[in-house]
Design a protein around this motif. Sequence first.
Motif, PDB file in Angstrom:
ATOM      1  N   LYS A  19       0.820  -1.201   0.000  1.00 17.90           N
ATOM      2  CA  LYS A  19       0.000   0.000   0.000  1.00 17.90           C
ATOM      3  C   LYS A  19       0.855   1.253   0.000  1.00 17.90           C
ATOM      4  O   LYS A  19       0.520   2.258  -0.652  1.00 17.90           O
ATOM      5  N   THR A  20       1.966   1.211   0.700  1.00 17.78           N
ATOM      6  CA  THR A  20       2.877   2.357   0.731  1.00 17.78           C
ATOM      7  C   THR A  20       3.454   2.628  -0.648  1.00 17.78           C
ATOM      8  O   THR A  20       3.530   3.773  -1.097  1.00 17.78           O
ATOM      9  N   VAL A  21       3.846   1.568  -1.334  1.00 18.84           N
ATOM     10  CA  VAL A  21       4.403   1.732  -2.689  1.00 18.84           C
ATOM     11  C   VAL A  21       3.334   2.276  -3.631  1.00 18.84           C
ATOM     12  O   VAL A  21       3.610   3.185  -4.431  1.00 18.84           O
ATOM     13  N   VAL A  22       2.119   1.752  -3.559  1.00 17.95           N
ATOM     14  CA  VAL A  22       1.040   2.226  -4.427  1.00 17.95           C
ATOM     15  C   VAL A  22       0.744   3.698  -4.143  1.00 17.95           C
ATOM     16  O   VAL A  22       0.559   4.506  -5.071  1.00 17.95           O
ATOM     17  N   ALA A  23       0.689   4.069  -2.879  1.00 22.72           N
ATOM     18  CA  ALA A  23       0.423   5.470  -2.524  1.00 22.72           C
ATOM     19  C   ALA A  23       1.549   6.370  -3.014  1.00 22.72           C
ATOM     20  O   ALA A  23       1.294   7.493  -3.485  1.00 22.72           O
ATOM     21  N   ALA A  24       2.780   5.911  -2.942  1.00 21.72           N
ATOM     22  CA  ALA A  24       3.908   6.716  -3.417  1.00 21.72           C
ATOM     23  C   ALA A  24       3.845   6.903  -4.930  1.00 21.72           C
ATOM     24  O   ALA A  24       4.095   7.998  -5.450  1.00 21.72           O
ATOM     25  N   VAL A  25       3.481   5.860  -5.643  1.00 24.09           N
ATOM     26  CA  VAL A  25       3.371   5.969  -7.106  1.00 24.09           C
ATOM     27  C   VAL A  25       2.220   6.898  -7.475  1.00 24.09           C
ATOM     28  O   VAL A  25       2.356   7.741  -8.366  1.00 24.09           O
ATOM     29  N   ASP A  26       1.086   6.758  -6.800  1.00 29.95           N
ATOM     30  CA  ASP A  26      -0.048   7.648  -7.078  1.00 29.95           C
ATOM     31  C   ASP A  26       0.303   9.104  -6.773  1.00 29.95           C
ATOM     32  O   ASP A  26      -0.061  10.010  -7.526  1.00 29.95           O
ATOM     33  N   ALA A  27       0.975   9.343  -5.692  1.00 29.25           N
ATOM     34  CA  ALA A  27       1.343  10.706  -5.322  1.00 29.25           C
ATOM     35  C   ALA A  27       2.342  11.290  -6.311  1.00 29.25           C
ATOM     36  O   ALA A  27       2.306  12.486  -6.621  1.00 29.25           O
ATOM     37  N   ALA A  28       3.215  10.485  -6.839  1.00 28.64           N
ATOM     38  CA  ALA A  28       4.222  10.986  -7.774  1.00 28.64           C
ATOM     39  C   ALA A  28       3.627  11.281  -9.148  1.00 28.64           C
ATOM     40  O   ALA A  28       4.072  12.202  -9.842  1.00 28.64           O
ATOM     41  N   THR A  29       2.622  10.542  -9.542  1.00 28.13           N
ATOM     42  CA  THR A  29       2.064  10.719 -10.888  1.00 28.13           C
ATOM     43  C   THR A  29       0.880  11.686 -10.933  1.00 28.13           C
ATOM     44  O   THR A  29       0.538  12.208 -11.986  1.00 28.13           O
ATOM     45  N   ALA A  30       0.228  11.933  -9.821  1.00 32.41           N
ATOM     46  CA  ALA A  30      -0.958  12.806  -9.815  1.00 32.41           C
ATOM     47  C   ALA A  30      -0.534  14.277  -9.803  1.00 32.41           C
ATOM     48  O   ALA A  30       0.439  14.648  -9.166  1.00 32.41           O
ATOM     49  N   PRO A  31      -1.322  15.114 -10.501  1.00 34.42           N
ATOM     50  CA  PRO A  31      -1.028  16.549 -10.435  1.00 34.42           C
ATOM     51  C   PRO A  31      -1.476  17.096  -9.085  1.00 34.42           C
ATOM     52  O   PRO A  31      -2.377  16.555  -8.444  1.00 34.42           O
ATOM     53  N   ASN A  32      -0.847  18.178  -8.690  1.00 37.92           N
ATOM     54  CA  ASN A  32      -1.160  18.777  -7.403  1.00 37.92           C
ATOM     55  C   ASN A  32      -2.466  19.566  -7.522  1.00 37.92           C
ATOM     56  O   ASN A  32      -2.547  20.546  -8.252  1.00 37.92           O
ATOM     57  N   PRO A  33      -3.538  19.183  -6.808  1.00 38.79           N
ATOM     58  CA  PRO A  33      -4.828  19.869  -6.946  1.00 38.79           C
ATOM     59  C   PRO A  33      -4.842  21.251  -6.289  1.00 38.79           C
ATOM     60  O   PRO A  33      -5.629  22.108  -6.674  1.00 38.79           O
ATOM     61  N   SER A  34      -4.005  21.479  -5.338  1.00 40.13           N
ATOM     62  CA  SER A  34      -4.025  22.774  -4.670  1.00 40.13           C
ATOM     63  C   SER A  34      -2.883  23.665  -5.149  1.00 40.13           C
ATOM     64  O   SER A  34      -2.445  24.554  -4.425  1.00 40.13           O
ATOM     65  N   ALA A  35      -2.435  23.436  -6.354  1.00 44.69           N
ATOM     66  CA  ALA A  35      -1.327  24.234  -6.881  1.00 44.69           C
ATOM     67  C   ALA A  35      -1.822  25.649  -7.195  1.00 44.69           C
ATOM     68  O   ALA A  35      -2.888  25.846  -7.777  1.00 44.69           O
ATOM     69  N   LYS A  36      -1.028  26.621  -6.796  1.00 48.56           N
ATOM     70  CA  LYS A  36      -1.358  28.014  -7.091  1.00 48.56           C
ATOM     71  C   LYS A  36      -0.807  28.333  -8.471  1.00 48.56           C
ATOM     72  O   LYS A  36       0.120  27.698  -8.942  1.00 48.56           O
ATOM     73  N   PRO A  37      -1.383  29.337  -9.070  1.00 49.89           N
ATOM     74  CA  PRO A  37      -0.846  29.694 -10.384  1.00 49.89           C
ATOM     75  C   PRO A  37       0.606  30.149 -10.242  1.00 49.89           C
ATOM     76  O   PRO A  37       1.020  30.687  -9.222  1.00 49.89           O
ATOM     77  N   THR A  38       1.342  29.948 -11.286  1.00 48.94           N
ATOM     78  CA  THR A  38       2.767  30.281 -11.237  1.00 48.94           C
ATOM     79  C   THR A  38       3.000  31.779 -11.341  1.00 48.94           C
ATOM     80  O   THR A  38       4.090  32.248 -11.107  1.00 48.94           O
ATOM     81  N   THR A  39       1.991  32.509 -11.723  1.00 50.56           N
ATOM     82  CA  THR A  39       2.146  33.976 -11.795  1.00 50.56           C
ATOM     83  C   THR A  39       1.218  34.618 -10.792  1.00 50.56           C
ATOM     84  O   THR A  39       0.130  34.113 -10.512  1.00 50.56           O
ATOM     85  N   GLY A  40       1.625  35.711 -10.236  1.00 52.69           N
ATOM     86  CA  GLY A  40       0.797  36.420  -9.275  1.00 52.69           C
ATOM     87  C   GLY A  40       0.583  37.860  -9.733  1.00 52.69           C
ATOM     88  O   GLY A  40       1.236  38.352 -10.646  1.00 52.69           O
ATOM     89  N   GLN A  41      -0.333  38.547  -9.150  1.00 55.40           N
ATOM     90  CA  GLN A  41      -0.609  39.943  -9.484  1.00 55.40           C
ATOM     91  C   GLN A  41      -0.154  40.828  -8.349  1.00 55.40           C
ATOM     92  O   GLN A  41      -0.388  40.528  -7.190  1.00 55.40           O
ATOM     93  N   ARG A  42       0.513  41.910  -8.764  1.00 52.14           N
ATOM     94  CA  ARG A  42       0.901  42.889  -7.759  1.00 52.14           C
ATOM     95  C   ARG A  42      -0.235  43.878  -7.591  1.00 52.14           C
ATOM     96  O   ARG A  42      -1.250  43.836  -8.290  1.00 52.14           O
ATOM     97  N   GLU A  43      -0.055  44.783  -6.668  1.00 50.16           N
ATOM     98  CA  GLU A  43      -1.099  45.766  -6.410  1.00 50.16           C
ATOM     99  C   GLU A  43      -1.354  46.670  -7.613  1.00 50.16           C
ATOM    100  O   GLU A  43      -2.456  47.137  -7.820  1.00 50.16           O
TER     101      GLU A  43
END
Length: 173
Positions: A19-43
Amino acid sequence: MDSVRFGRVLGIGTRLAAKTVVAAVDAATAPNPSAKPTTGQREDGAQTPTAHPTAEKAKEPVARLSQQAARTAAQVVQTGRGVKRGGKRFGEAVWGPFVKLSGQLWLELTGVFFGIFAVFAGSTAWKMRGDLHETATNHDPHMHLLLLVGMALVFGYFCVSSFVKANRRGKRN
């Protein structure tokens, strides 16, 4: 530890590792759902590049996996200790009585052999008892008689002491 419990622990450890190996493989291949955009806005409305948060998020599954691996390793060590302790107890349970009985039997067997030699020397000395008084003509038979009596006494002592030790060993354990 009996074989059923050992098999159960081994099976649980194997399933957790899978189960640990499967979870590690899933975590490595899945995209990050809470990723912030790579660009931000200034004031002022201009966009600026920001640090990539996936590096920080990628450390969390690694930390979780390392903790899980540490727990699994601790379980393996504990299982190994249990197997070692169980093997020692099994050896004591099986070989303990065998060693006790074989030691006692060995003492009795050596006592019998010493007794045989003592009886042989005593019977020969009894046959030669007429040579007890030394004269000029029977010096050698007199020495043989004394040697046989000494031999009978020494081997008789060894015989008796061997049986006494065997009796004490049987009562002690």
